[in-house]
Write a protein that holds these residues in place. Sequence first.
Motif, PDB file in Angstrom:
ATOM      1  N   GLY A 142      -4.067   0.400   6.531  1.00 27.08           N
ATOM      2  CA  GLY A 142      -5.342  -0.285   6.385  1.00 27.08           C
ATOM      3  C   GLY A 142      -5.262  -1.776   6.182  1.00 27.08           C
ATOM      4  O   GLY A 142      -6.280  -2.464   6.207  1.00 27.08           O
ATOM      5  N   SER A 162      -8.975   0.647  -1.020  1.00 28.70           N
ATOM      6  CA  SER A 162      -7.614   1.074  -0.715  1.00 28.70           C
ATOM      7  C   SER A 162      -6.818   1.322  -1.996  1.00 28.70           C
ATOM      8  O   SER A 162      -6.132   2.344  -2.131  1.00 28.70           O
ATOM      9  CB  SER A 162      -6.926   0.007   0.151  1.00 28.70           C
ATOM     10  OG  SER A 162      -5.580   0.323   0.363  1.00 28.70           O
ATOM     11  N   SER A 196      -8.220   4.449  -3.825  1.00 29.39           N
ATOM     12  CA  SER A 196      -7.807   5.668  -3.106  1.00 29.39           C
ATOM     13  C   SER A 196      -6.339   5.983  -3.371  1.00 29.39           C
ATOM     14  O   SER A 196      -5.964   7.143  -3.585  1.00 29.39           O
ATOM     15  CB  SER A 196      -8.031   5.514  -1.607  1.00 29.39           C
ATOM     16  OG  SER A 196      -9.397   5.383  -1.325  1.00 29.39           O
TER      17      SER A 196
END
Length: 190
Positions: A137, A159, A162
């Motif tokens: 990402g 990000s 997560s």
Amino acid sequence: MNREQMIASVKSQMPERRWLHTEGVMKTAVLLAERYGEDPHKAELAAILHDVAKYWQIAKMEQIIREQKLNGTLLLYDKELWHSEVGAWVAEQEYGVTDIQVLDAIRYHTSGRIGMTKLDKIVCLADYIEPGRDFPGVESIRELSGQSLEQALIAGFDSTISFLVAKGKRIFPLTVDARNDLIEQQKTGG
């Protein structure tokens, strides 16, 4: 202390690969500052010092947090967060930085905060997207950084959150608060 002396001092406190990261953050922070109308010298100064305490002994960082009455809440969370708070203190005490914007950009580069300044956003984002970073990402966050500091930071926080959830780790509340604040700013145009 001039720039070269500061760089030499900071570089001596970390492994070569971390110094390469710091150089990447410096370059990225200056580019973002120029793109978004922030002082590139402040951005570079915060970037030079952002990881100054990263490789200090955990016990030493804990001692400084306790003795200097820094944000003790950090001690309840991942030790990876401690170097930011200690780094801001070191920047002031050992490197003579007095600009609160620079100190705060160092202090909040790992967690973010509610009401992040433009400099906070730039240093935090530069730390995420510097050219040496390689995680799932990161390219899309780099692309977003060309359009919006806020959208790119939200993606960066997403990000991080997560990743921490997937690892079963606790999430520092300030990071969630920073993300939510950025989302609210996007809604209200602030």
